[in-house]
Enzyme design. Structure first.
Site, PDB file in Angstrom:
ATOM      1  N   CYS A 274       0.819  -1.211   0.000  1.00 32.68           N
ATOM      2  CA  CYS A 274       0.000   0.000   0.000  1.00 32.68           C
ATOM      3  C   CYS A 274       0.859   1.269   0.000  1.00 32.68           C
ATOM      4  O   CYS A 274       0.435   2.312   0.485  1.00 32.68           O
ATOM      5  CB  CYS A 274      -0.937   0.009   1.194  1.00 32.68           C
ATOM      6  SG  CYS A 274      -2.230  -1.225   1.075  1.00 32.68           S
ATOM      7  N   LYS A 276       4.042   1.699   1.376  1.00 31.03           N
ATOM      8  CA  LYS A 276       4.851   1.982   2.558  1.00 31.03           C
ATOM      9  C   LYS A 276       6.314   2.253   2.188  1.00 31.03           C
ATOM     10  O   LYS A 276       6.871   3.296   2.551  1.00 31.03           O
ATOM     11  CB  LYS A 276       4.749   0.778   3.497  1.00 31.03           C
ATOM     12  CG  LYS A 276       5.338   1.009   4.851  1.00 31.03           C
ATOM     13  CD  LYS A 276       4.830  -0.094   5.773  1.00 31.03           C
ATOM     14  CE  LYS A 276       5.824  -0.452   6.823  1.00 31.03           C
ATOM     15  NZ  LYS A 276       5.820  -1.854   7.165  1.00 31.03           N
ATOM     16  N   ASP A 291      10.188  -1.160   7.242  1.00 28.18           N
ATOM     17  CA  ASP A 291       9.202  -2.194   7.578  1.00 28.18           C
ATOM     18  C   ASP A 291       8.912  -2.379   9.071  1.00 28.18           C
ATOM     19  O   ASP A 291       7.754  -2.463   9.440  1.00 28.18           O
ATOM     20  CB  ASP A 291       9.633  -3.533   6.967  1.00 28.18           C
ATOM     21  CG  ASP A 291       8.473  -4.497   6.781  1.00 28.18           C
ATOM     22  OD1 ASP A 291       7.336  -4.034   6.585  1.00 28.18           O
ATOM     23  OD2 ASP A 291       8.689  -5.721   6.845  1.00 28.18           O
ATOM     24  N   ALA A 388       6.380 -10.048  -6.535  1.00 34.97           N
ATOM     25  CA  ALA A 388       7.831 -10.236  -6.742  1.00 34.97           C
ATOM     26  C   ALA A 388       8.577  -9.143  -5.971  1.00 34.97           C
ATOM     27  O   ALA A 388       8.055  -8.042  -5.791  1.00 34.97           O
ATOM     28  CB  ALA A 388       8.157 -10.146  -8.224  1.00 34.97           C
TER      29      ALA A 388
HETATM   30  C1  SPV Z   1       4.756  -7.234   4.033  1.00 30.23           C
HETATM   31  O1  SPV Z   1       4.043  -7.997   3.377  1.00 30.23           O
HETATM   32  O2  SPV Z   1       4.304  -6.434   4.866  1.00 30.23           O
HETATM   33  C2  SPV Z   1       6.201  -7.270   3.830  1.00 30.23           C
HETATM   34  C3  SPV Z   1       6.758  -8.390   3.129  1.00 30.23           C
HETATM   35  O3  SPV Z   1       6.885  -6.415   4.331  1.00 30.23           O
HETATM   36  S1  SPV Z   1       6.607  -9.835   4.025  1.00 30.23           S
HETATM   37  O4  SPV Z   1       7.936 -10.200   4.475  1.00 30.23           O
HETATM   38  O5  SPV Z   1       6.046 -10.823   3.170  1.00 30.23           O
HETATM   39  O6  SPV Z   1       5.775  -9.592   5.188  1.00 30.23           O
HETATM   40 MN    MN Z   2       5.770  -5.383   5.926  1.00 35.50          MN
END
Ligand code: SPV
Ligand code: MN
Length: 633
Positions: A274, A276, A291, A388
């Site tokens: 979204c 981020k 993250d 991806a």
């Molecule tokens: C997310 O989906 O929020 C990510 C990638 O940052 S994952 O590692 O798949 O969660």
């Molecule tokens: Mn994430």
């Protein structure tokens, strides 16, 4: 052949940690690898990981120096390992706690452990097990937590090297303490070339809060496999909420408005896919993290935050020179980068929305690919998976913030929340106060994306964009947010953004880079640069300020017509949203009073507004008149 040779054993015993030895012994005995390799922080050991990922076929070298490609399992567009598997991610809790989490997959601990340990019996058969040590957060920092990873995937071990700070030397300083998280991962039985997990039906990701560990088997996609990413996020949330700090699904960025000699730091939570990462990477700004963050109340009265990671596992779809110039440049120049699930043609990666002419054949996540290729169910396979990704070190980026590794973190001046909302909330609002900010975060809604398995475009509730990772009752989590802010002398201002508003014809009302203006406006509000219009749902920008910002930052003429279309308040839609929020929180025990009061007051003031105007789209111009009038009264 010996399972672990003397050199490796010495590396393990040099840690002087009986808990590490016990864990290694237990899981080596269970998983039955053919070889065990210990990786220290030395370049030689890390190089070994890089090379093994290539030798084993988990990664393949591409044309540019440092670039590799990795593929996760794919059998069809509906049976694959290209995203987080929410259904098979379970939080293990006691029998008494099962009722406390209406939104989370929970399972009785004993039952879950029995199931997953049975699946893990012999799961590393014929594989080499690699053992790595990391530090979640800057080294020598009050924020940080150490982490131990056992995995039979060199792609996982390599990715973690790009994404996290090494921690072998930190483990030596632990003094035989068991104060660390640990993660056991196995790709399980492999099939094909490149080798991918065969038994996706036996994919399990079980979070054992009691032991501070996660057991993950029969998967490769990083969101499922990498202990330190979303699995550690869950353990961190549990720890923080039982102490007095926060673990959040936040980016951290430095905001540097033009012509002003200052930096403010913003955190932000958005559900997956979204916007981020692209917010944290906005041109002209600096990135601390994209993250996951830990936040603590600091001595200076601010909340301080650190990025627990030091790399980015970002969505590559739509990264192009125009919309994401910083990332695009980083991905198209030589540096250590792992691409996953994109199309490779003549040694170069291609992805959806990369802004370049697209090859009509190549090799992708489905094997040899040609435009129009269909899966076994007749569903067309795109050139790259929409989820991806690329994996890269933040330090490799031109816009890295100089405070990335500061053990004191950075002060948080503002928080942005956002979701994928086509028809309800305006592009940016500022909360009325901290508690209303917690309310805004706790009431994020978003339409589902390809970052998780399952149907896309379904409206879901996403409190603090953290519901997928929640491991404490929501009421307790929200209460902790409220309390955290109450302890601060300098509370961050909170903003709710929405980059995905559409008109009746389904066309997006904003350009992709418009978010830069919302962020600069938020920074201006934190620093007292702009006045704003007070509405029942929060403060909204004044047209004159946005007009200047659009010109200054995007060289765009921002019309009043666009402003009205974007910033009109829609009481009916928002009231419907409040109903959905209420329905959600009704299922939760112990929702804090302040939250229910805000819900009630929001509803009342929106109804008052409806009575005053008799229309469903109330223009910001009218709202400004009303707000000015109220100031005079
Ligand atoms: C997310 O989906 O929020 C990510 C990638 O940052 S994952 O590692 O798949 O969660
Ligand atoms: Mn994430």
């Amino acid at each position: 052949m010996e399972l672990i040779d003397k050199k490796n054993l010495d590396k393990l015993t040099a840690l002087n940690n009986s808990h590490v030895l016990k864990i290694v012994n237990e899981f080596i005995t269970l998983c039955k690898p053919s070889k065990v390799t210990i990786i220290t922080d030395s370049e030689e050991d890390i190089n070994y990981v890089r090379n093994r990922a290539i030798e084993l076929g988990e990664e393949e070298k591409l044309n540019l120096k440092g670039h590799t490609i990795h593929y996760d399992g794919f059998f069809s567009m509906t049976n694959h390992d290209q995203a987080r598997d929410k259904a098979h991610t379970q939080v293990l809790v006691s029998k008494e706690e099962l009722e406390l989490y209406p939104w989370i997959n929970t399972m009785e601990r004993e039952k879950g452990l029995k199931e997953v340990l049975e699946i893990m019996d012999g799961c590393m058969n014929g594989h080499e097990c690699v053992i790595r040590f990391f530090c979640l957060g800057p080294k020598n920092s009050k924020f940080s937590i150490l982490a131990l990873q056992l995995t039979d995937s060199f792609y996982v071990a390599h990715s973690e090297d790009l994404l996290y700070r090494t921690g072998y030397e930190e483990f030596k300083r632990l003094n035989d303490s068991d104060d660390f998280f640990y993660f056991i991962h196995s790709s399980g039985e492999l099939t094909g070339n490149p080798p991918v997990t065969k038994n996706l039906d036996k994919r399990r990701i079980y979070i054992d809060l009691k032991e501070g560990r996660v057991l993950s088997v029969n998967n490769q996609y990083a969101g499922n496999s990498l202990g330190l990413k979303k699995l550690a996020l869950r353990l961190g949330i549990y720890k923080a909420n039982n102490e007095d700090w926060l673990t959040e699904h936040y980016f951290i960025m430095g905001v540097h408005p033009k012509g002003k000699n200052r930096t403010s730091f913003f955190c932000g939570a958005f559900p997956s896919a979204c916007g981020k990462t692209s917010t944290a990477m906005l041109p002209g700004q600096t990135i601390v993290g994209d993250d996951i963050a830990y936040l603590r109340v600091w001595e200076d009265g601010y909340a301080h935050s650190v990025n627990i990671e030091s790399g980015i596992f970002g969505i590559i779809k739509d990264v192009n020179a125009k919309d994401d110039p910083v990332i695009f440049r980083a991905l198209t120049t030589p540096r250590e980068t792992i691409f996953s699930n994109v199309l490779i043609k003549d040694g170069a990666p291609y992805w959806i929305g990369d802004g370049r002419p697209i090859p009509d054949e190549g090799f992708n996540f489905s094997g040899r690919w040609k435009k129009g290729k269909k899966d076994e169910n007749g569903i067309e396979i795109p050139l790259a998976h929409p989820n991806a990704r690329y994996t890269i070190r933040i330090e490799e980026l031109d816009n890295v913030d100089p405070n990335l590794h500061d053990p004191n973190g950075v002060p948080v001046h503002g928080i942005l929340y956002g979701g994928r909302d086509s028809d309800t909330m305006p592009p940016v609002i500022e909360s009325l106060n901290w508690e209303h900010g917690v309310f805004l975060g706790a009431s994020i809604e978003s339409e589902t994306t390809s970052a998780t398995l399952g149907a896309e475009g379904v409206r879901t509730q996403q409190p603090m964009a953290n519901l997928d990772f929640m491991v404490v009752p929501l009421g307790k989590y929200i209460k902790n947010h409220q309390k955290f802010g109450a302890r601060l002398d300098h509370c961050p201002k909170v903003f709710a953004t929405n980059y995905f508003l559409k008109n009746e014809k389904g066309k997006y009302l904003n350009g992709i880079l418009d978010k830069l203006c919302w962020v600069i406006w938020a920074d201006g509000r934190v620093n007292g640069d702009f006045k704003a219009i007070k509405t029942p749902i929060g403060y909204i920008p004044e047209y004159a300020d946005l007009k200047i910002l659009f010109k200054q930052y995007l060289d765009k003429e921002y019309s009043e017509k666009d402003y009205i279309a974007q910033f009109s308040i829609r009481p009916k839609k928002i009231l419907e949203k409040l109903d959905r929020i209420e329905t959600m929180y009704e299922k939760e025990q112990n929702v804090p009073k302040f939250f229910l009061n805000i819900l009630k007051n929001q509803r009342k003031s929106l109804k008052d507004l409806q009575r005053k105007f008799y229309i469903d789209n109330i223009s910001p111009i009218m709202l400004k008149k009303l707000s000015d009038q109220e100031k005079l009264d």
